[in-house]
Design a protein around this motif. Structure first.
Motif, PDB file in Angstrom:
ATOM      1  N   ALA A   1       0.835  -1.210   0.000  1.00  0.00           N
ATOM      2  CA  ALA A   1       0.000   0.000   0.000  1.00  0.00           C
ATOM      3  C   ALA A   1       0.866   1.255   0.000  1.00  0.00           C
ATOM      4  O   ALA A   1       0.542   2.234  -0.681  1.00  0.00           O
ATOM      5  CB  ALA A   1      -0.936  -0.011   1.202  1.00  0.00           C
ATOM      6  N   THR A   2       1.965   1.214   0.735  1.00  0.00           N
ATOM      7  CA  THR A   2       2.875   2.364   0.786  1.00  0.00           C
ATOM      8  C   THR A   2       3.525   2.605  -0.575  1.00  0.00           C
ATOM      9  O   THR A   2       3.578   3.742  -1.052  1.00  0.00           O
ATOM     10  CB  THR A   2       3.955   2.149   1.865  1.00  0.00           C
TER      11      THR A   2
ATOM     12  N   TRP B   1       2.404   1.668  -3.479  1.00  0.00           N
ATOM     13  CA  TRP B   1       1.360   2.120  -4.400  1.00  0.00           C
ATOM     14  C   TRP B   1       1.123   3.617  -4.201  1.00  0.00           C
ATOM     15  O   TRP B   1       1.011   4.369  -5.178  1.00  0.00           O
ATOM     16  CB  TRP B   1       0.065   1.334  -4.168  1.00  0.00           C
ATOM     17  N   ALA B   2       1.053   4.051  -2.952  1.00  0.00           N
ATOM     18  CA  ALA B   2       0.806   5.468  -2.643  1.00  0.00           C
ATOM     19  C   ALA B   2       1.913   6.359  -3.184  1.00  0.00           C
ATOM     20  O   ALA B   2       1.652   7.437  -3.728  1.00  0.00           O
ATOM     21  CB  ALA B   2       0.651   5.657  -1.138  1.00  0.00           C
TER      22      ALA B   2
ATOM     23  N   HIS C   1       1.579   6.537  -7.047  1.00  0.00           N
ATOM     24  CA  HIS C   1       0.388   7.241  -7.525  1.00  0.00           C
ATOM     25  C   HIS C   1       0.161   8.590  -6.833  1.00  0.00           C
ATOM     26  O   HIS C   1      -0.829   9.258  -7.096  1.00  0.00           O
ATOM     27  CB  HIS C   1      -0.846   6.348  -7.369  1.00  0.00           C
ATOM     28  N   LYS C   2       1.064   8.925  -5.919  1.00  0.00           N
ATOM     29  CA  LYS C   2       1.043  10.215  -5.227  1.00  0.00           C
ATOM     30  C   LYS C   2      -0.222  10.461  -4.408  1.00  0.00           C
ATOM     31  O   LYS C   2      -0.687  11.592  -4.271  1.00  0.00           O
ATOM     32  CB  LYS C   2       1.276  11.359  -6.211  1.00  0.00           C
ATOM     33  N   ARG C   3      -0.771   9.369  -3.874  1.00  0.00           N
ATOM     34  CA  ARG C   3      -1.914   9.470  -2.964  1.00  0.00           C
ATOM     35  C   ARG C   3      -2.089   8.133  -2.260  1.00  0.00           C
ATOM     36  O   ARG C   3      -1.704   7.087  -2.766  1.00  0.00           O
ATOM     37  CB  ARG C   3      -3.193   9.852  -3.688  1.00  0.00           C
ATOM     38  N   ALA C   4      -2.691   8.209  -1.098  1.00  0.00           N
ATOM     39  CA  ALA C   4      -2.958   6.983  -0.346  1.00  0.00           C
ATOM     40  C   ALA C   4      -4.252   6.345  -0.841  1.00  0.00           C
ATOM     41  O   ALA C   4      -5.142   7.027  -1.351  1.00  0.00           O
ATOM     42  CB  ALA C   4      -3.075   7.297   1.139  1.00  0.00           C
ATOM     43  N   LEU C   5      -4.326   5.039  -0.690  1.00  0.00           N
ATOM     44  CA  LEU C   5      -5.567   4.338  -1.014  1.00  0.00           C
ATOM     45  C   LEU C   5      -6.620   4.622   0.045  1.00  0.00           C
ATOM     46  O   LEU C   5      -6.307   4.708   1.227  1.00  0.00           O
ATOM     47  CB  LEU C   5      -5.320   2.822  -1.051  1.00  0.00           C
ATOM     48  N   THR C   6      -7.851   4.740  -0.376  1.00  0.00           N
ATOM     49  CA  THR C   6      -8.945   4.869   0.580  1.00  0.00           C
ATOM     50  C   THR C   6      -9.255   3.485   1.153  1.00  0.00           C
ATOM     51  O   THR C   6      -8.850   2.459   0.589  1.00  0.00           O
ATOM     52  CB  THR C   6     -10.218   5.433  -0.084  1.00  0.00           C
TER      53      THR C   6
ATOM     54  N   GLU D   1     -11.058   1.479  -1.476  1.00  0.00           N
ATOM     55  CA  GLU D   1     -10.177   0.952  -2.519  1.00  0.00           C
ATOM     56  C   GLU D   1      -9.399  -0.259  -2.016  1.00  0.00           C
ATOM     57  O   GLU D   1      -9.224  -1.246  -2.746  1.00  0.00           O
ATOM     58  CB  GLU D   1      -9.224   2.044  -3.006  1.00  0.00           C
ATOM     59  N   GLN D   2      -8.950  -0.205  -0.767  1.00  0.00           N
ATOM     60  CA  GLN D   2      -8.250  -1.349  -0.192  1.00  0.00           C
ATOM     61  C   GLN D   2      -9.186  -2.551  -0.121  1.00  0.00           C
ATOM     62  O   GLN D   2      -8.820  -3.664  -0.509  1.00  0.00           O
ATOM     63  CB  GLN D   2      -7.721  -1.007   1.202  1.00  0.00           C
TER      64      GLN D   2
END
Length: 120
Positions: A62-63, A65-66, A69-74, A77-78
Motif C-alpha cells: 500500500a505504501t 502504491w501510494a 500514484h502520489k496518494r494513499a488508497l482509501t 479501494e483497499q
C-alpha cells in the motif's frame, strides 16, 4: 448482534461460493515482522461447512502504491482490492478450504487488482 449479508460468487472452478466479510485487523504474516492488514471472510461452497479465508494486504504494498500514484488508497479501494483477490482465488483455486485459506497481496498484485477496478 451483527447481521451479516451473505453474498454469492460463481467461481471458475465450478463451485458456487457464499461468503461474508467478518472484519479486518492488524497482523504480521512472516518472520520478518512485516506489518499487514488481515481481512477475514467466512466462506462456504456447500452451505454446510464454513471456513475462514484471510487475505493479507501488505503494508509496504500500500505504501509503494501510494508513492507511485502520489496518494494513499482509501479504505474502500483497499477493500475492493481485497475482494478482487478473493474472487481471483474462487476462480483459480480448486479446493479453497485446503489451499485458499491464507492469501497475500503484494505490491505487484495490488497494482493488478486495482487496475481491474479502474483505480489509478
Amino acid at each position: 448482534m451483527t447481521i451479516r449479508r451473505m453474498k454469492t460468487y460463481a467461481g471458475g472452478q465450478g463451485y458456487v461460493y457464499q461468503y461474508y466479510f467478518v472484519g479486518k485487523r492488524a497482523a504480521i504474516t512472516d518472520r520478518s515482522g512485516s506489518p499487514t492488514t488481515e481481512y477475514v471472510f467466512d466462506v462456504t461452497s456447500d452451505r454446510k461447512t464454513t471456513f475462514a479465508v484471510s487475505i493479507f494486504l501488505m503494508e509496504d504494498a500500500a505504501t509503494q502504491w501510494a508513492v507511485k500514484h502520489k496518494r494513499a488508497l482509501t479504505d474502500a479501494e483497499q477493500y475492493g482490492a481485497v475482494k478482487m483477490r478473493l474472487f481471483q482465488a474462487f476462480d483459480e483455486i480448486e479446493n479453497m478450504k485446503v489451499d485458499g485459506r491464507r492469501l497475500m497481496i503484494n505490491v505487484r498484485d495490488l497494482e493488478e487488482l486495482l487496475n481491474r477496478l479502474g483505480v489509478d
